[in-house]
Design an enzyme around this catalytic site. Structure first.
Site, PDB file in Angstrom:
ATOM      1  N   ARG A   1      -6.691  10.247   0.032  1.00 21.53           N
ATOM      2  CA  ARG A   1      -6.494  10.740  -1.331  1.00 21.53           C
ATOM      3  C   ARG A   1      -7.827  10.837  -2.066  1.00 21.53           C
ATOM      4  O   ARG A   1      -8.073  11.777  -2.817  1.00 21.53           O
ATOM      5  CB  ARG A   1      -5.514   9.832  -2.082  1.00 21.53           C
ATOM      6  CG  ARG A   1      -4.078  10.096  -1.681  1.00 21.53           C
ATOM      7  CD  ARG A   1      -3.129   9.068  -2.263  1.00 21.53           C
ATOM      8  NE  ARG A   1      -3.223   7.798  -1.554  1.00 21.53           N
ATOM      9  CZ  ARG A   1      -3.305   6.605  -2.125  1.00 21.53           C
ATOM     10  NH1 ARG A   1      -3.317   6.507  -3.444  1.00 21.53           N
ATOM     11  NH2 ARG A   1      -3.401   5.518  -1.401  1.00 21.53           N
TER      12      ARG A   1
ATOM     13  N   HIS B   1       0.867  -1.182   0.000  1.00 19.74           N
ATOM     14  CA  HIS B   1       0.000   0.000   0.000  1.00 19.74           C
ATOM     15  C   HIS B   1       0.895   1.220   0.000  1.00 19.74           C
ATOM     16  O   HIS B   1       1.884   1.272   0.744  1.00 19.74           O
ATOM     17  CB  HIS B   1      -0.886  -0.022   1.245  1.00 19.74           C
ATOM     18  CG  HIS B   1      -2.029   0.938   1.212  1.00 19.74           C
ATOM     19  ND1 HIS B   1      -1.839   2.296   1.287  1.00 19.74           N
ATOM     20  CD2 HIS B   1      -3.361   0.740   1.093  1.00 19.74           C
ATOM     21  CE1 HIS B   1      -3.024   2.894   1.222  1.00 19.74           C
ATOM     22  NE2 HIS B   1      -3.960   1.971   1.102  1.00 19.74           N
TER      23      HIS B   1
END
Ligand code: FAD
Length: 646
Positions: A269, A249
């Site tokens: 995000r 990740h």
């Protein structure tokens, strides 16, 4: 032999995360007496840690969304190595599974007009993640647990016993799947607190044990994720598929050291957070690969406009699939443009008002405040890649979740391979758990019912060997003749060395000499692990538990290293510095890992030569009507020459 408990069930589910609980509910609803076993407390599984949401094409936030678009995104994210039938079933059934959760009591965040709210995530064309703030997994598990309690209450009314048809055994570890004549006959395990052994006899076993992250040093995974289910399947004779694909990740915490690896959800995000390097540059614009060029914004203005008007602008490159973002961060740090503690900056403080950040990302706010003394409403976070998820797993039949080659064995959730191809999109795991957990429970129950009076019988000899294997760490010094020499090994030291080797040598960027070095290190660790010794008693003894988990981590790590060395291309969660491009020839190839000793015994195998045999198989061609969902120009980027011709 000291088996204290021996019970009979129709279906045993190993694992009580989303996949295991959904499987258990389905099996019980279809009439199977079902037992669920979990290593930690009931309710404490990775699923509960899932933050961002469940991906399902419900079209609540954008009416253009549908299962076909979700299928396309999933195949693109997995770089076309997905078992396409799984990706199809997943995209088609995910919305039903989310609505079903709601009927069982889940309370999702809502849109202004009262529908389930859906948020943006990397690789998803439309806002698609149904969520509950950044605590979606908690709501999912809470709802499934509530459903289990409701079923137990129904059973109580009928039988006077809450656990007559559905029982949870918590804080118990399964160490072996038992078999008779090649078919599943039950499981062997121990209670973590007392150390007592138990056997649950059952003709059908669903493995739903989650991931393998604890084989790596920097990981978002918690202590349970030692690849047990992957190893249980291997030892039972079922192959593992494409184990080279491990997802790093892009955003884990990098500071302070004690929390390195803890996840920073992608919703940061998705909700507008941007990545910057030490020069303050939004560097992701420099890392858009050719296959995604036409789908991502080229300027900051366009990227920012997309949040308000996604139909007329392209998405920000911070929302590229995870493998792309993780590699980009890795490159920035390597080039000397990283943050003070070896990551990059992820900033929401300049993008949203403080109260919005606290409302939409409450866990992140508290996580940084409490663990790093950073106020994310006022300053940027420092983040870097962390080992997060394994795409490889038990090779299963797409429709039934049946493990290949072992009648009665099923696998669902993160432990199963194929669904996500070479890279999983965020949010596609929670939906995967529900879709394939249900299918595994359904087919396991059906299989068990079909056996009627002809159930396999548990062989006492197998119980004795499983018990002897489990007791071995207590006699490492006195009884083990081979390998000779050297005192007992400390399981914690072995674990640390394994994690370091996997992190450094088979991590986010891979090179042939390093992977060969990793295999040599694994051979050394396997020899030393035979002497892994512990003191004391079986009553809650974490050193003993780790000594047993080491067998699984070593098996799984060998699978990852061997498959990674074999695949001479870069695709999704497998990046070879010496083979940087995606090679279309490799799209047709699956790598299967099996045990070199097909009887499932490890003592006889040569630890230096290795315990894993690797074979190649040709992938099944994608069905024509599904291929027709893509432009021809796009397919040319992915499919092998002969496939295009066909
Ligand atoms: P898990 O939930 O991992 O459960 C495994 C179960 O198996 C546990 O009960 C464990 O105790 C048990 N077990 C393991 N070994 C044994 C054994 N030997 N014997 C008995 N029991 C055993 N995915 C998304 O889609 N959206 C997200 O927003 C998201 N966020 C995430 C955030 C974090 C921090 C992490 C770590 C993952 C996230 N993921 C997300 C991924 C997703 O949460 C996991 O892939 C998923 O929950 C795995 O579910 P599972 O049911 O397969 O297994």
């Amino acid at each position: 032999m000291s088996v204290v408990d021996r019970q009979e069930w129709d279906v045993v589910v190993v694992g009580a995360g989303g996949a295991g609980l959904r499987a258990a509910i389905e099996a019980r609803e279809r009439g199977a007496r079902t037992a669920v076993i979990c290593k930690s407390l009931f309710g404490k599984a990775h699923t509960v840690m899932a933050e961002g949401g469940i991906a399902a094409a419900m079209a609540n936030a954008n009416e253009n969304d549908n299962w076909r678009v979700h299928f396309r995104d999933t195949m693109r994210g997995g770089k076309f190595l997905n078992q396409w039938r799984m990706a199809e079933l997943h995209a088609q059934e995910a919305p039903q599974r989310v609505w079903e959760l709601e009927t069982w009591g889940a309370l999702f965040d809502r849109t202004k007009d009262g529908r389930i709210s859906q948020r943006n995530f990397g690789g998803h064309e439309y806002p698609r993640l149904a969520h509950v703030g950044d605590r979606t997994g908690l709501e999912l598990i809470r709802t499934l647990q509530q459903k289990i309690v409701a079923l137990q209450q129904e059973d109580f009314k009928e039988t006077g016993d809450y656990e007559s048809r559905l029982k949870v055994f918590q804080e118990c570890t399964v160490t072996r799947v038992l078999k008779e004549d090649g078919r599943v006959s039950g499981v062997f395990g121990y209670e973590r607190e007392s150390g007592r052994f138990f056997v649950l006899e059952a003709p059908a076993v669903v493995i739903a044990t989650g991931g393998i992250g604890k084989s790596f040093k920097v990981t978002s995974n918690s202590w349970e994720y030692t690849g047990d289910g992957h190893a249980l399947a291997l030892l039972a004779g079922a192959p593992l598929l494409n184990m080279e694909f491990v997802q790093f990740h892009p955003t884990g915490m990098v500071w302070p050291p004690s929390v390195k690896g803890i996840l920073v959800t992608e919703s940061v995000r998705g909700d507008g957070g941007v990545l910057r390097n030490s020069d303050g540059k939004r560097f992701m614009f420099d890392y858009i690969p050719d296959v995604f060029k036409d789908k991502y914004a080229e300027t900051e203005d366009e990227a920012d406009r997309w949040y308000e008007d996604p139909d007329h602008n392209r998405r920000p490159p911070e929302l590229l699939p995870r493998d792309e973002v993780a590699r980009a961060i890795n490159s920035e740090v390597k080039e000397g443009r990283g943050s003070p503690h070896g990551g990059v900056f992820l900033d929401v403080s300049t993008r949203m008002p403080a109260e919005v950040i606290k409302r939409r990302l409450p866990s992140m706010y508290h996580q940084f405040k409490e663990l790093a003394d950073v106020d994310i409403t006022a300053e940027a976070m420092e983040v870097g890649p962390t080992c997060h998820y394994v795409m490889g797993g038990v090779a299963v039949e797409s429709d039934t979740a049946a493990a290949r080659g072992v009648p009665g064995l099923y696998a669902a959730g993160e432990v199963a391979g194929g669904m996500h191809g070479s890279n999983r999109l965020g949010g596609n795991s929670l939906s995967d758990l529900l879709v394939f957990g249900r299918r595994a429970g359904w087919h396991a129950a059906e299989y068990a019912a079909g056996l009627a009076g002809a159930r396999p019988v548990v062989d006492d000899g197998q119980i004795d060997s499983a018990a002897a294997e489990a007791l071995r760490p207590f006699s490492a010094e006195s009884e083990i003749e081979e390998p000779k020499g050297g005192p007992p090994e400390n399981p914690y030291t072995l674990h640390q060395e394994l994690q370091q080797a996997m992190n450094d040598l088979v991590g986010i960027i891979r090179r042939e000499p390093e992977m060969k070095q990793a295999l040599e290190k694994l051979a050394e660790l396997r020899v030393r692990a035979r002497r892994a010794g512990v003191e004391g008693h079986r009553q809650f003894n974490p050193g003993w538990h780790l000594a047993l988990d080491l067998r699984n981590m070593l098996l799984v790590s060998e699978c990852v290293a061997r498959a990674a060395l074999e695949r001479t291309e870069s695709r999704g969660g497998h990046t070879r510095e010496d083979h940087p491009g995606m090679d279309r020839k490799w799209r047709r190839i699956n790598l299967l890992c099996a045990l070199t000793d097909p009887t499932g015994g490890l003592a006889a195998t040569d630890p230096v030569r290795g315990q894993i045999a690797l074979t190649r198989e040709t992938t099944e061609p994608v069905r024509a009507d599904l291929l027709a969902l893509f432009d021809k120009e796009e397919l040319v980027k992915y499919l092998a020459e002969e496939e295009l011709y066909e």
